[in-house]
Scaffold this motif. Structure first.
Motif, mmCIF file in Angstrom:
data_model
loop_
_atom_site.group_PDB
_atom_site.id
_atom_site.type_symbol
_atom_site.label_atom_id
_atom_site.label_comp_id
_atom_site.label_asym_id
_atom_site.label_seq_id
_atom_site.Cartn_x
_atom_site.Cartn_y
_atom_site.Cartn_z
ATOM 1 N N THR A 138 6.606 -13.642 17.967
ATOM 2 C CA THR A 138 7.431 -13.623 19.163
ATOM 3 C C THR A 138 8.911 -13.817 18.856
ATOM 4 O O THR A 138 9.772 -13.373 19.636
ATOM 5 N N ARG A 139 9.222 -14.457 17.740
ATOM 6 C CA ARG A 139 10.621 -14.755 17.405
ATOM 7 C C ARG A 139 10.750 -14.837 15.889
ATOM 8 O O ARG A 139 9.934 -15.467 15.233
ATOM 9 N N ALA A 140 11.767 -14.203 15.333
ATOM 10 C CA ALA A 140 11.903 -14.167 13.875
ATOM 11 C C ALA A 140 13.378 -14.119 13.493
ATOM 12 O O ALA A 140 14.235 -13.685 14.275
ATOM 13 N N ASP A 141 13.669 -14.542 12.288
ATOM 14 C CA ASP A 141 14.947 -14.221 11.674
ATOM 15 C C ASP A 141 14.887 -12.760 11.258
ATOM 16 O O ASP A 141 13.829 -12.243 10.870
ATOM 17 N N VAL A 142 16.018 -12.067 11.325
ATOM 18 C CA VAL A 142 16.086 -10.651 10.980
ATOM 19 C C VAL A 142 17.249 -10.450 10.019
ATOM 20 O O VAL A 142 18.352 -10.965 10.253
ATOM 21 N N MET A 143 16.996 -9.731 8.932
ATOM 22 C CA MET A 143 18.065 -9.378 8.011
ATOM 23 C C MET A 143 18.031 -7.878 7.779
ATOM 24 O O MET A 143 16.999 -7.324 7.410
ATOM 25 N N GLY A 144 19.167 -7.211 8.027
ATOM 26 C CA GLY A 144 19.226 -5.773 7.853
ATOM 27 C C GLY A 144 20.360 -5.375 6.937
ATOM 28 O O GLY A 144 21.472 -5.912 7.024
ATOM 29 N N PHE A 145 20.070 -4.420 6.073
ATOM 30 C CA PHE A 145 21.062 -3.860 5.153
ATOM 31 C C PHE A 145 21.501 -2.489 5.661
ATOM 32 O O PHE A 145 20.665 -1.622 5.914
ATOM 33 N N SER A 146 22.817 -2.301 5.847
ATOM 34 C CA SER A 146 23.377 -1.007 6.233
ATOM 35 C C SER A 146 22.737 -0.536 7.540
ATOM 36 O O SER A 146 22.890 -1.189 8.570
ATOM 37 N N ASP A 147 21.995 0.581 7.534
ATOM 38 C CA ASP A 147 21.325 1.026 8.762
ATOM 39 C C ASP A 147 20.417 -0.057 9.330
ATOM 40 O O ASP A 147 20.273 -0.183 10.552
ATOM 41 N N GLY A 148 19.789 -0.830 8.450
ATOM 42 C CA GLY A 148 18.923 -1.915 8.911
ATOM 43 C C GLY A 148 19.691 -2.972 9.669
ATOM 44 O O GLY A 148 19.178 -3.569 10.628
#
Length: 307
Positions: A138-148
């Motif tokens: 239901t809830r998370a940390d999110v890490m995105g690179f460039s397009d992510g």
């Protein structure tokens, strides 16, 4: 570096393998969500398991790889355009002490098929949300690179209840004219000429992907990069609705993301952090993984627990 989850002897290893297979069995007969254990190994007396799942969504089979103990808070990793989960190969082992790390190949990339819906940042946002839903998170940390990271910004803006802390690496929230001009030059042959081998080469893509179509992937990805029409593209002014802590990371030599836009986002979102790693380029997560992992571990957290 690897969490000491279970002190392993031979009987324990057999028990964990059996339990993991039993948990996976309900998915093996389900076309929408197929799970299997990828590896079970013992490192320094510790059992390390990696699980893979495939989610069928909007005509695509999305490949997801999960590592780290299920009791740890979840961290969703979103890779860059024309990349794959291999973008994070050096980073993931540095995070599994602290997180249950979830890596997904974006549709058409890596081991995920393309499907037949238009490729856009909006579609990638919807895919990421569906994977979290499919995993019961239901809830998370999110890490995105460039397009992510662009996808992560959209996710945090449009679904603020789902993102605990957002990390972006080399990602813009608007489309700078310089980036549009540079991206417009990219063709399948342009990409081949500059990536004849290695993880971003056509050969690496074709080896992994179940339904490879390099020409289509590059053409549609470039169209996504230069789409500045609003709703399906860059988050733009929607970032003002973000409530999660935002931590931006970029290399000082990154020519594909803008220092000025990163600073401007700090004006829009007071409290957003910007960490610039000296003498590093766009792929800083791969070239300087230890420094990136340290920033992630030390970052501020939303007080609402990740689940």
């Amino acid at each position: 570096m690897i969490s000491q989850l279970v002190q392993a002897d031979e009987d324990t290893v057999r028990d964990v393998i059996h339990q993991t297979q039993e948990r996976s069995r309900p998915f093996l007969d389900c076309a929408a969500d197929v799970a299997d254990i990828r590896t079970v190994s013992v490192v320094h007396g510790t059992i390390v398991a990696m699980e893979k799942r495939i989610f069928e969504l909007a005509g695509a089979a999305l490949f997801v790889e999960i590592s780290g103990h299920e009791a740890l808070p979840p961290l969703l990793l979103l890779h860059g355009g024309l990349g794959s989960t291999a973008d994070f190969a050096e980073l993931v082992p540095l995070l599994t002490d602290d997180y249950r790390v979830i890596c997904m190949d974006s549709r058409g990339h890596g081991r995920s098929t393309r499907g037949d819906v238009p490729l856009s940042y909006q579609r990638l946002e919807q895919d990421a949300l569906a994977v979290l839903d499919g995993l019961g998170i239901t809830r998370a940390d999110v890490m995105g690179f460039s397009d992510g990271g662009i996808t992560g910004l959209r996710l945090a803006a449009h679904h603020p209840d789902r993102v605990r802390t957002l990390f972006t690496i080399g990602s813009d929230w608007q489309l700078p004219e310089a980036s549009r001009a540079l991206s417009s030059q990219v063709t399948p042959q342009w990409w081949r000429d500059r990536n004849p081998d290695g993880p971003y080469s056509e050969a690496a893509y074709a080896e992994k992907n179940p339904e490879p179509d390099f020409e289509r992937l590059v053409t549609e990805t470039v169209a996504m990069w230069i789409d500045n029409t609003g709703t399906p593209g860059y988050p733009g002014e929607d970032v003002r609705t973000i409530t999660a802590p935002v931590v931006m990371i970029r290399g000082t030599d990154d020519r594909l993301s803008s220092h000025d836009l990163a600073s401007a986002l700090q004006d829009v979102l007071p409290g957003a952090e910007l960490h610039e790693i000296p003498d590093a380029g766009h792929g800083v997560a791969a070239s300087r993984p230890a420094e990136v992992a340290t920033i992630i571990r030390r970052a501020p957290r939303n007080r609402t627990p990740a689940t």
